[in-house]
Scaffold this active site. Structure first.
Site, PDB file in Angstrom:
ATOM      1  CD  GLU A  47      -3.051  -1.082   0.281  1.00 49.06           C
ATOM      2  OE1 GLU A  47      -3.049  -0.177  -0.570  1.00 49.06           O
ATOM      3  OE2 GLU A  47      -3.922  -1.970   0.330  1.00 49.06           O
ATOM      4  CD  GLU A 100     -14.722  -5.385  -0.945  1.00 46.68           C
ATOM      5  OE1 GLU A 100     -15.218  -4.466  -1.614  1.00 46.68           O
ATOM      6  OE2 GLU A 100     -13.499  -5.507  -0.789  1.00 46.68           O
ATOM      7  CD  GLU A 123     -10.657  -2.207  -7.905  1.00 42.00           C
ATOM      8  OE1 GLU A 123     -11.713  -1.710  -7.444  1.00 42.00           O
ATOM      9  OE2 GLU A 123      -9.579  -2.231  -7.279  1.00 42.00           O
TER      10      GLU A 123
END
Ligand code: DMJ
Length: 501
Positions: free
Chosen positions: A42, A281, A299
């Site tokens: 990250e 999710e 996405e």
């Protein structure tokens, strides 16, 4: 972190005043000498990537617009400082980095050293940032470490299926989780193989991507769906749900030139979005909610953008419009956009991830923009997994320590160097047969007489056949009791199930 992650979005929006203010704030206030444990992955994609992209774009607008002339490479120096703080994580037997590192003390902490597991995406999503850092700073160590990690990962693929698992031990190289899909835990590893080829021009990465891609399309792809299998038993499905992270896959398929399956998977995801307002999710193979959160992830929009750029089909503008209206209606709050705790209730979480500004809104803005009106020519850049912009000229800067060698894996492949299909009207023909893909399969409508649990007889062959088709195997325990085992892999989903659960 959100400020660093979203600086380059301001450039794309053409808001140079706000960008300049952000750059000054970051230079004056951000420092990395902190006793905190961070995720290597990250920190790399959001912070190193954010700083490098902002650095490159600052130099770009200095040159092209004559502004921010005071800037003197400070963010590149910050990225280098941060890169050095991540390097201790790479001191493993395999060269595959640990998942976490302490920014001040490296790997000195015993607890940190003991945790040896990392995910494939965590270890395999370093190269774009580290190669760019090395080539811009002239310090080769970062790129060398990232290539080593990628080489070590490649060696861990299953030699017969060519698939990768999702979790591994950084010292032994043993797989801890052998599930293999394209979503959580593995997604951006595939993305970085392909994009490393695009950014650095090294055929080795295209060859590796193609090997994995063929394996994914053979074992994981099932019509428009992408279902996890076991890397060593690729004909066995390992779970009966899909996660929303896999929605990046159609975008990657567009980049690699395989548009038809991209259109199909995108259509399936769009139907899931329409069914549940947001893409949850995770959702089951019959499109019910598995995990109900929605983190405002990028996405699906990212794939919508790439499909629109490749096909010019206005359908994708309508999809983007719907996604944007949904965000405005259900996620907008006075101080930003709130993640949704459960798409069924619409309840908010006190959370807005940095990727919302870095990616979700960036891709939405790009979708609705005419590329000619943008302040940079986006075709001269690659978007990292966090949608940071790295210039394709990086390849020309070369690498002082790494030389490309033609390896066996390079020669093994047919390269499929195809451009996106320019037949601008074909997506509709691909989508049409899928129009009722979700509503047609859920709920399943039985055509014959239902078998009720109450009427079930273990001695009745038809009844046994019915539960067998549901993927259930029955084992008699000898004391009059039976045990039922369910395996998704055995389930005959084509067939109408004549049994009420
Ligand atoms: C982002 O940080 C990146 O896109 C990453 O590769 C996957 N997860 C988030 C967005 O969902």
């Amino acid at each position: 972190m959100t400020l660093v992650d979203s600086m380059d979005t301001l450039v794309l929006l053409g808001d140079f005043d706000e960008f300049e203010r952000a750059v000054r704030l970051v230079i004056q206030n951000v420092q990395f000498d902190s006793d905190i444990i961070v995720s290597v992955f990250e920190t790399n994609i959001r912070m190193v990537g954010g700083l490098l992209s902002a650095h490159v774009l600052t130099e770009h607008i200095q040159k092209n617009r004559g502004i921010m002339l005071w800037y003197n490479g400070e963010m590149l120096e910050m990225a280098r400082d941060l890169g050095y703080r991540l390097l201790p994580a790479f001191n493993t037997s395999t060269g595959i980095p640990h998942a976490r590192v302490n920014l001040r003390h490296g790997m000195k902490d015993d607890e940190l050293k003991k945790s040896r597991e990392t995910c494939t995406a965590c270890a395999g999503t370093i190269l774009l940032e580290f190669a760019t850092l090395s080539r811009l700073s002239g310090d080769p160590v970062f790129e060398a470490r990232a290539h080593t990690a990628m080489d070590a990962l490649w060696k861990l693929r299953h030699r017969s299926s060519d698939l990768m698992g999702t979790v591994l031990n950084v010292h032994s190289g043993d797989w801890v989780r052998r599930d293999s899909g394209v979503g959580a835990g593995i997604d951006s590893y595939y993305e970085y193989l392909f994009k490393s080829y695009v950014l650095l021009g090294d055929d080795k990465y295209l060859a590796r991507f193609n090997r994995h891609y063929n394996a994914v399309m053979k074992y994981v792809s099932e019509g428009p769906m992408l279902l996890d299998v076991l890397m060593h038993r690729p004909h066995a499905k390992s779970r009966n749900f899909m996660d929303s992270l896999l929605a990046f896959w159609p975008g990657l398929q567009v980049l690699s030139g395989d548009i038809k399956p991209a259109v199909q998977t995108h259509e399936m995801l769009y139907q899931v979005m329409q069914m549940h307002t947001f893409i949850p999710e995770a959702f089951t193979v019959d499109f019910q909610i598995h995990w109900g959160q929605h983190h405002l992830r990028p996405e699906f929009i990212e794939s919508t953008y790439f499909l629109y750029r490749a096909t010019g089909d206005h359908h994708y503008l309508q999809v983007g419009k719907k996604a944007l209206k949904t965000l405005q209606k259900y996620a907008k709050v006075p101080c930003g956009y709130a993640a949704v705790n459960d798409v069924r209730t619409g309840k908010h979480e006190d959370r807005m991830d940095s990727f919302v500004l870095s990616e979700t809104f960036k891709y939405l803005y790009l979708l609705f923009s005419d590329p000619r009106d943008l302040v940079v020519d986006v075709d001269e850049f690659i978007f990292t997994t966090e949608a940071h912009l790295f210039p394709l000229t990086i390849a020309q800067l070369g690498n002082t320590t790494f030389s490309f060698t033609r390896s066996d894996e390079h020669n093994m492949l047919d390269f499929m160097r195809t451009c996106p299909n320019s037949n601008r009207f074909f997506p509709e023909r691909v989508r049409k047969p899928l129009r009722n893909f979700i509503t047609g399969s859920c709920p399943r409508i039985p055509t014959g007489k239902r078998l009720r649990a109450l009427d079930f007889q273990a001695s009745n062959a038809d009844h046994l056949r019915a539960i067998y088709d549901m993927g259930i195997t029955m084992v008699s325990l000898g004391d009059g009791k039976v045990r039922l085992f369910h395996s998704f892999y055995n389930e005959n989903i084509e067939k109408d199930i004549l049994m009420e659960k």
